[in-house]
Design a protein around this motif. Structure first.
Motif, PDB file in Angstrom:
ATOM      1  N   THR A 177       0.855  -1.190   0.000  1.00  0.00           N
ATOM      2  CA  THR A 177       0.000   0.000   0.000  1.00  0.00           C
ATOM      3  C   THR A 177       0.887   1.234   0.000  1.00  0.00           C
ATOM      4  O   THR A 177       1.915   1.278   0.684  1.00  0.00           O
ATOM      5  CB  THR A 177      -0.914   0.019   1.242  1.00  0.00           C
TER       6      THR A 177
ATOM      7  N   SER B 113      -3.634   0.368  -2.809  1.00  0.00           N
ATOM      8  CA  SER B 113      -3.086  -0.956  -2.525  1.00  0.00           C
ATOM      9  C   SER B 113      -3.123  -1.790  -3.795  1.00  0.00           C
ATOM     10  O   SER B 113      -4.041  -1.656  -4.611  1.00  0.00           O
ATOM     11  CB  SER B 113      -3.903  -1.668  -1.446  1.00  0.00           C
TER      12      SER B 113
ATOM     13  N   LEU C 112      -3.225  -5.785  -4.725  1.00  0.00           N
ATOM     14  CA  LEU C 112      -3.323  -7.173  -4.284  1.00  0.00           C
ATOM     15  C   LEU C 112      -2.871  -8.081  -5.426  1.00  0.00           C
ATOM     16  O   LEU C 112      -3.424  -8.028  -6.530  1.00  0.00           O
ATOM     17  CB  LEU C 112      -4.761  -7.505  -3.886  1.00  0.00           C
TER      18      LEU C 112
ATOM     19  N   GLU D 257     -11.508 -14.612   3.049  1.00  0.00           N
ATOM     20  CA  GLU D 257     -10.925 -13.401   3.634  1.00  0.00           C
ATOM     21  C   GLU D 257      -9.605 -13.697   4.333  1.00  0.00           C
ATOM     22  O   GLU D 257      -8.626 -12.945   4.180  1.00  0.00           O
ATOM     23  CB  GLU D 257     -11.912 -12.773   4.623  1.00  0.00           C
TER      24      GLU D 257
ATOM     25  N   ARG E  34      -5.991 -12.024   3.301  1.00  0.00           N
ATOM     26  CA  ARG E  34      -5.214 -11.165   4.220  1.00  0.00           C
ATOM     27  C   ARG E  34      -3.800 -11.683   4.440  1.00  0.00           C
ATOM     28  O   ARG E  34      -2.950 -10.952   4.958  1.00  0.00           O
ATOM     29  CB  ARG E  34      -5.963 -11.014   5.542  1.00  0.00           C
TER      30      ARG E  34
ATOM     31  N   ASN F  73      -2.955  -7.063   3.849  1.00  0.00           N
ATOM     32  CA  ASN F  73      -3.749  -6.727   5.037  1.00  0.00           C
ATOM     33  C   ASN F  73      -3.431  -5.284   5.426  1.00  0.00           C
ATOM     34  O   ASN F  73      -2.742  -5.023   6.408  1.00  0.00           O
ATOM     35  CB  ASN F  73      -3.435  -7.690   6.174  1.00  0.00           C
TER      36      ASN F  73
ATOM     37  N   GLU G 172      -5.759   0.304   8.577  1.00  0.00           N
ATOM     38  CA  GLU G 172      -6.836   1.271   8.417  1.00  0.00           C
ATOM     39  C   GLU G 172      -6.311   2.671   8.718  1.00  0.00           C
ATOM     40  O   GLU G 172      -5.639   2.894   9.714  1.00  0.00           O
ATOM     41  CB  GLU G 172      -8.003   0.928   9.338  1.00  0.00           C
TER      42      GLU G 172
ATOM     43  N   HIS H  17      -9.144   4.931   0.230  1.00  0.00           N
ATOM     44  CA  HIS H  17      -8.383   3.725  -0.088  1.00  0.00           C
ATOM     45  C   HIS H  17      -8.851   3.126  -1.412  1.00  0.00           C
ATOM     46  O   HIS H  17      -9.993   2.671  -1.541  1.00  0.00           O
ATOM     47  CB  HIS H  17      -8.550   2.699   1.040  1.00  0.00           C
TER      48      HIS H  17
ATOM     49  N   LEU I 248      -8.256   0.036  -3.937  1.00  0.00           N
ATOM     50  CA  LEU I 248      -7.692  -1.302  -4.006  1.00  0.00           C
ATOM     51  C   LEU I 248      -7.642  -1.753  -5.462  1.00  0.00           C
ATOM     52  O   LEU I 248      -8.681  -1.830  -6.131  1.00  0.00           O
ATOM     53  CB  LEU I 248      -8.547  -2.279  -3.191  1.00  0.00           C
TER      54      LEU I 248
ATOM     55  N   TYR J 291     -12.802  -9.141  -1.713  1.00  0.00           N
ATOM     56  CA  TYR J 291     -12.069  -7.878  -1.638  1.00  0.00           C
ATOM     57  C   TYR J 291     -12.782  -6.864  -0.742  1.00  0.00           C
ATOM     58  O   TYR J 291     -12.141  -6.078  -0.040  1.00  0.00           O
ATOM     59  CB  TYR J 291     -11.913  -7.261  -3.037  1.00  0.00           C
TER      60      TYR J 291
ATOM     61  N   LYS K  46     -14.154  -7.143   1.942  1.00  0.00           N
ATOM     62  CA  LYS K  46     -13.888  -7.327   3.371  1.00  0.00           C
ATOM     63  C   LYS K  46     -12.773  -6.414   3.865  1.00  0.00           C
ATOM     64  O   LYS K  46     -12.664  -6.150   5.062  1.00  0.00           O
ATOM     65  CB  LYS K  46     -13.518  -8.790   3.649  1.00  0.00           C
ATOM     66  N   LEU K  47     -11.949  -5.931   2.938  1.00  0.00           N
ATOM     67  CA  LEU K  47     -10.884  -4.997   3.309  1.00  0.00           C
ATOM     68  C   LEU K  47     -11.416  -3.583   3.519  1.00  0.00           C
ATOM     69  O   LEU K  47     -10.668  -2.679   3.906  1.00  0.00           O
ATOM     70  CB  LEU K  47      -9.794  -4.984   2.239  1.00  0.00           C
TER      71      LEU K  47
END
Length: 293
Positions: A146, A156, A158, A175, A179, A183, A186, A191, A193, A204, A206-207
């Motif tokens: 990130t 970020s 991934l 999830e 992570r 991960n 916060e 943010h 992604l 995704y 869940k982030l």
């Protein structure tokens, strides 16, 4: 005889339109608002270029858009075409002359590094040279990392192993497993992604990012009005996220999910009602509007 020439004319017209579709691209605009952003901000998102620069027109268009940042969503190159490495390194470095560039890997870059570059030593060295050239040219890779990019925004990237891109099936991604790769902490920043494969959108979310950017699908190659595409890049039927704008809901948060139709192609040189695209994101500071009413 007249019917024959009508059919022949229609066939020639169809071939011309298919050829034209491969030669053109468009800019798709999205406006996003958040109180986390401290000033208006323009981001160009390029994905799935696969070595195709449209004879210089792609670079010219990106420059004309005047982005503050350029995000690359992966698959700038095609895994079985090592000849693309040098010209694409030159292309990405020229993008850096327009704006800062942040580059997340797609399945083609990952497969080269994990498999092809191991099996073919010369290819592995060439890919290392590609990465080194870009880093020396000021490109920032986001490989399960990130980075704050200013104006209250962080990005970020991934990156999933190549096993998540198998044909004819989709390996589940939970999830907890996700992570292990990424991960992010916060923060109060907006943010973004970047996650190449859109099939895992519900994981995704869940982030709790503010925006998710994906690609990979090439828009499904052949799209039908009111239906979209009927087959995915993994050769599974009726992909849920094949290209366009979606909204994911996690708790009381609405998360915009943008899936680029990409710019290039590799195995199947065809696009039907599926124009290649650059995404231009205009972020601005407004009252937060991503809460479920």
């Amino acid at each position: 005889m007249t019917a024959f020439f009508v059919v022949l004319g229609c066939f020639i017209l169809l071939i011309f339109l298919l050829w034209l579709e491969l030669k053109q691209f468009r800019v798709t605009y999205y406006s996003l608002e958040s109180s986390k952003i401290d000033k208006k901000f323009r981001i160009a998102f390029l994905s799935d270029v696969h070595g195709k620069t449209f004879e210089g027109r792609l670079l010219t268009k990106v420059k004309a858009l005047q982005p503050d940042v350029i995000l690359i969503g992966g698959d700038m190159i095609t895994k079985k075409h090592p000849e693309q490495l040098i010209p694409m390194a030159d292309f990405v470095i020229q993008l850096k002359e327009i704006a800062p560039v942040y580059y997340g890997f797609g399945n083609h870059e990952t497969t080269i590094e994990e498999i092809l570059g191991v099996e073919e030593e010369a290819y592995g060295r060439a890919f290392e040279d590609y990465k080194n050239c870009l880093e020396e040219g000021g490109i920032t890779f986001l490989r399960n990392e990130t980075q704050s990019i200013g104006h209250g925004v962080k990005v970020s990237g991934l990156e999933l192993p190549s096993e998540y891109y198998q044909k004819f099936e989709v390996k589940p991604l939970g999830e907890e497993e996700m992570r292990k790769y990424l991960n992010p902490k916060e923060t109060e920043e907006y943010h973004i992604l970047m996650a190449h494969h859109p099939v895992f959108g519900e994981t995704y979310q869940k982030l709790l990012p503010d925006l998710i950017l994906s690609g990979h699908t090439h828009g499904g190659l052949v799209r039908f009005p009111f239906i979209g595409s009927i087959i995915s890049t993994e050769l599974t039927w009726f992909p849920k996220y094949d290209g366009g704008s979606y909204t994911l809901i996690e708790g009381n948060k609405r998360i915009p999910f943008l899936v680029s139709k990409g710019l290039g192609y590799h195995s199947y040189p065809i696009r039907v009602l599926d124009r290649a695209e650059i995404l231009l994101l205009e972020l601005s500071c407004q009252d937060e509007k991503n809460l479920v009413k």
